[in-house]
Design a protein around this motif. Structure first.
Motif, mmCIF file in Angstrom:
data_model
loop_
_atom_site.group_PDB
_atom_site.id
_atom_site.type_symbol
_atom_site.label_atom_id
_atom_site.label_comp_id
_atom_site.label_asym_id
_atom_site.label_seq_id
_atom_site.Cartn_x
_atom_site.Cartn_y
_atom_site.Cartn_z
ATOM 1 N N LEU A 260 0.612 -1.017 -0.091
ATOM 2 C CA LEU A 260 0.273 -0.233 -0.063
ATOM 3 C C LEU A 260 0.820 0.971 0.588
ATOM 4 O O LEU A 260 0.915 2.002 -0.852
ATOM 5 N N VAL A 261 1.831 1.199 1.011
ATOM 6 C CA VAL A 261 3.053 2.486 0.620
ATOM 7 C C VAL A 261 3.284 3.089 -0.505
ATOM 8 O O VAL A 261 3.951 3.872 -0.746
ATOM 9 N N SER A 262 4.160 1.562 -0.513
ATOM 10 C CA SER A 262 4.947 1.727 -1.069
ATOM 11 C C SER A 262 4.167 2.261 -2.972
ATOM 12 O O SER A 262 4.417 2.616 -3.526
ATOM 13 N N THR A 263 3.257 0.898 -3.083
ATOM 14 C CA THR A 263 2.017 2.115 -4.847
ATOM 15 C C THR A 263 2.121 3.197 -4.103
ATOM 16 O O THR A 263 2.005 4.348 -5.400
ATOM 17 N N ALA A 264 1.478 4.038 -3.238
ATOM 18 C CA ALA A 264 0.959 5.451 -3.111
ATOM 19 C C ALA A 264 1.783 6.082 -3.289
ATOM 20 O O ALA A 264 2.263 7.610 -3.993
ATOM 21 N N LEU A 265 3.591 6.040 -2.530
ATOM 22 C CA LEU A 265 3.945 6.591 -2.894
ATOM 23 C C LEU A 265 5.069 6.937 -4.062
ATOM 24 O O LEU A 265 4.992 8.147 -4.380
ATOM 25 N N VAL A 266 5.102 5.797 -4.835
ATOM 26 C CA VAL A 266 5.337 5.234 -6.360
ATOM 27 C C VAL A 266 4.211 6.743 -6.941
ATOM 28 O O VAL A 266 4.858 7.013 -8.022
ATOM 29 N N VAL B 4 13.086 -1.368 3.130
ATOM 30 C CA VAL B 4 11.914 -2.064 2.030
ATOM 31 C C VAL B 4 11.483 -1.336 1.541
ATOM 32 O O VAL B 4 10.966 -1.446 -0.494
ATOM 33 N N THR B 5 10.575 -0.490 1.916
ATOM 34 C CA THR B 5 10.267 0.355 1.663
ATOM 35 C C THR B 5 10.532 1.302 -0.281
ATOM 36 O O THR B 5 9.829 1.288 -1.142
ATOM 37 N N LEU B 6 11.735 2.411 0.575
ATOM 38 C CA LEU B 6 12.718 2.451 -0.353
ATOM 39 C C LEU B 6 13.064 1.666 -1.499
ATOM 40 O O LEU B 6 12.751 2.239 -2.747
ATOM 41 N N GLY B 7 13.769 0.741 -1.432
ATOM 42 C CA GLY B 7 13.717 -0.104 -2.946
ATOM 43 C C GLY B 7 12.261 -0.733 -3.754
ATOM 44 O O GLY B 7 12.892 -0.375 -4.965
ATOM 45 N N LEU B 8 11.648 -0.670 -2.932
ATOM 46 C CA LEU B 8 10.068 -0.736 -4.215
ATOM 47 C C LEU B 8 9.578 0.199 -4.687
ATOM 48 O O LEU B 8 9.954 0.331 -5.741
ATOM 49 N N VAL B 9 9.800 1.331 -4.022
ATOM 50 C CA VAL B 9 9.422 2.402 -4.828
ATOM 51 C C VAL B 9 10.449 2.151 -5.874
ATOM 52 O O VAL B 9 10.364 3.085 -7.131
ATOM 53 N N TYR B 10 11.893 2.779 -5.635
ATOM 54 C CA TYR B 10 12.735 2.464 -6.826
ATOM 55 C C TYR B 10 12.433 1.317 -7.982
ATOM 56 O O TYR B 10 12.589 1.954 -9.263
ATOM 57 N N ASN B 11 12.296 0.278 -7.411
ATOM 58 C CA ASN B 11 11.989 -0.580 -7.897
ATOM 59 C C ASN B 11 10.821 -0.303 -9.174
ATOM 60 O O ASN B 11 11.199 -0.696 -10.318
ATOM 61 N N PHE B 12 9.756 0.184 -8.694
ATOM 62 C CA PHE B 12 8.702 0.099 -9.541
ATOM 63 C C PHE B 12 8.515 0.989 -9.975
ATOM 64 O O PHE B 12 7.270 1.715 -10.565
ATOM 65 N N LEU B 13 8.858 2.177 -9.906
ATOM 66 C CA LEU B 13 8.737 4.118 -10.048
ATOM 67 C C LEU B 13 8.787 3.862 -12.114
ATOM 68 O O LEU B 13 7.767 4.182 -12.667
ATOM 69 N N PRO B 14 9.488 2.788 -12.468
ATOM 70 C CA PRO B 14 9.284 2.899 -14.607
ATOM 71 C C PRO B 14 7.429 2.693 -14.023
ATOM 72 O O PRO B 14 7.284 2.520 -15.644
ATOM 73 N N PHE B 15 7.861 1.877 -14.548
ATOM 74 C CA PHE B 15 5.950 0.911 -14.014
ATOM 75 C C PHE B 15 5.164 1.659 -14.152
ATOM 76 O O PHE B 15 3.719 1.437 -14.616
ATOM 77 N N MET B 16 5.004 2.596 -12.759
ATOM 78 C CA MET B 16 4.207 3.386 -13.049
ATOM 79 C C MET B 16 4.124 4.645 -14.434
ATOM 80 O O MET B 16 3.106 5.521 -14.782
#
Lengths: 307, 265
Positions: free
Chosen positions: A94-100, A174-186
């Motif tokens: 939830l948090v990482s998707t919102a941040l992305v 972990v949150t930071l890593g997830l945001v970093y990883n998925f940013l391009p997909f958004m």
């Protein structure tokens, strides 16, 4: 159809030929996926309903024990460990998707405001880091967030983390890593939505003296919603089952469902428990896809929403 | 006025995000040139870790495994996926709903579920028959499975973009099926096949999770080797091997940009 008016026998012969053609072309690929993906997945589902045997291997009789374990019931009574892992997966997703979304939305908009010949280059600049292997990217963050690095010292100086702890391993990492990883997909689907934006609606809103916020909310945002939903599907579903990032950046306390599942399959743990976790992940995936599809259809985005 | 402030703010945000995206990669590259043993501080510029790579047989064999895996799986997936994509195109007037499920399943299935179900399945089959012992063979099977849909979809969309009368023209000119494949299908498909091959290759090189669970003791690929080294406690060589992979990606990015610019769109 092109066969109309042909003699029935010739027609049926053509049908047979067509069917044979279908079999020859489609069978190898379909068979491969059936044999090496559908069958293994079905087997895994079966494993979830078996008993844990020696070395963690599945055994008869059938039971629901692994689902009970997943809910926290074990031979030592109830413990919330697995439930915490589950909740943490949901929360991190939830948090990482919102941040992305928060980061990707302005970025996608910014790219559309640039000159047309620059846009592919800017998009490429966003996407290229994700072409490197996930393990390497995560390793880069380990280097950046470890105790003693400038970022960690800054955080310590600000009193955000305890002295000599560093920013990693932690849930924050972990949150930071997830945001970093998925940013391009958004960014990619959002950019697609912004590029198709009908500016006449925005101008109409402005002509009617809508405030910028209202103009955005009523004229821009609804048009980007299909892209946003597509992005959420592309981010949230893989984030929920993420294995590499929590394993490297989370430490023992940052485990997510993917790690729980994976750990059951190594070193004599518990295959049925792992399989039950996998079923949970599949359920979440299909529910997520279904909900997004329904929402996408209602918004008129149609097929493009789901991949 | 307000518009300009907005644009300036956005530009600032863009550069910040770019820094965020490239920072971890830059750190890896920087420390690959570090002469010191620790990655806590940068001592001096040196190439010692790169030279150490050349002498490390484990890394060289991991590199070889990565290549063999990517090439073999891409070639197999290209063959099967190409025929599959053509079949989907030719018979799309029928109800092929179940095929679409088969195509999308490998794409939407979470990595970890994909990898683990293959692993559990291979282990079980191995126990019953002695076949499919974990190693490059099982990895190739798993990689082909996730590559087929991409190849099939690329080939399918290429065919959909063609004028359907071309197929009939080839038939009307009495071309035999073999001639039709050699003189019509393959030439028209060439760009699609090339991009499908490169996509499959990239997917294979990039994959960690599925490889990790289907690998055997002798078949570690580069990402698996790096993973193991990180888990054991970092050796500075990892920075060098990771930096080399980053350079390869950068080169690929520049090439793809050059190609897309050359092509008149």
């Amino acid at each position: 159809m092109s066969y109309s008016g042909v003699m029935p026998s010739a027609r049926s012969r053509a049908m047979v030929r067509e069917t044979r053609h279908l079999l020859f072309t489609v069978t190898p690929g379909a068979f491969w996926i059936l044999l090496f993906l559908v069958l293994p997945s079905a087997y895994l589902m079966g494993v979830a309903f078996m008993t844990n045997g020696p070395y963690g291997l599945p055994q008869m009789p059938l039971s629901l024990a692994s689902f009970e374990r997943l809910a926290g019931f074990g031979f030592l009574g109830w413990s919330p460990g697995n439930l915490y892992t589950l909740l943490r997966s949901l929360w991190q997703t939830l948090v990482s998707t919102a941040l992305v979304v928060v980061v990707a939305y302005p970025i996608a908009y910014y790219i559309t405001t640039c000159r047309e010949k620059w846009r592919p280059i800017l998009l490429l600049a966003v996407v290229v880091p994700s072409w490197t292997n996930q393990v390497i990217r995560t390793f880069g963050w380990m280097n950046l967030l470890a105790p003693g690095t400038p970022l960690s010292e800054l955080a310590e100086g600000l009193g955000l983390v305890a002295p000599n702890m560093g920013l990693y391993p932690s849930n924050f990492a972990v949150t930071l890593g997830l945001v970093y990883n998925f940013l391009p997909f958004m960014v990619l689907p959002l950019y697609g939505a912004f590029e198709k934006l009908d500016t006449a609606q925005v101008e109409a809103a402005q002509d009617l003296y809508a405030s910028p916020v209202r103009a955005f909310w009523h004229a821009v945002f609804p048009q980007t919603l299909p892209g946003l939903l597509a992005g959420i599907v592309l981010v949230a579903i893989p984030a929920f089952g993420m294995y590499v990032i929590p394993e490297l950046l989370g430490g023992g306390k940052g485990m997510m469902l993917g790690n729980l599942v994976a750990n059951q399959f190594s070193g004599g743990a518990n295959w049925p428990l792992g399989a039950a976790g996998a079923i949970l992940m599949l359920l979440a995936t299909f529910i997520g896809l279904y909900v997004m599809r329904r929402l996408g259809k209602r918004l008129g985005g149609g097929e493009e929403v789901v991949i | 006025m307000r518009k300009r402030t907005l644009h300036r703010g956005l530009t600032g945000f863009w550069w910040l995000t770019l820094a965020f995206l490239y920072l971890p990669l830059a750190v890896v590259v920087l420390f690959s040139f570090n002469s010191a043993n620790s990655s806590a501080n940068f001592a001096d510029f040196s190439l010692r870790w790169y030279f150490q790579l050349l002498g490390n047989e484990e890394i060289l064999s991991a590199f070889g495994n990565s290549l063999v895996l990517a090439i073999c799986s891409s070639v197999i997936a290209l063959g099967i996926g190409c025929v599959f994509g053509y079949g989907m195109y030719r018979h799309r007037h029928r109800k092929l709903g179940w095929l679409i499920v088969l195509i999308y399943l490998p794409i939407v299935l979470p990595d970890i579920v994909f990898g683990i179900s293959e692993m559990a399945f291979f282990v079980q089959i191995h126990e019953w028959t002695g076949l499919l012992s974990p190693g490059l063979g099982t990895m190739i099977i798993a990689h082909v499975t996730f590559q087929i849909p991409f190849v099939a979809l690329i080939v399918y969309s290429r065919f959909v973009g063609l004028d359907p009368t071309l197929f009939e023209a080839a038939k009307d000119l009495y071309a035999t099926p073999v001639k039709r494949v050699v003189h019509f299908m393959l030439p028209t498909l060439k760009p699609a096949l090339i991009s499908a091959f490169f996509l499959s290759f990239t997917l294979s090189v990039d994959d960690f999770v599925i490889s990790f669970f289907t690998a055997g003791p002798e078949s570690a690929t580069l990402p698996i080797y790096i993973w193991g080294a990180i888990k054991k406690g970092v050796s500075p060589e990892i920075n060098a091997i990771a930096a080399l992979m980053i350079f390869a990606v950068a080169a690929a990015a520049i090439l793809s940009l050059a190609f897309s610019r050359r092509r008149p769109s």
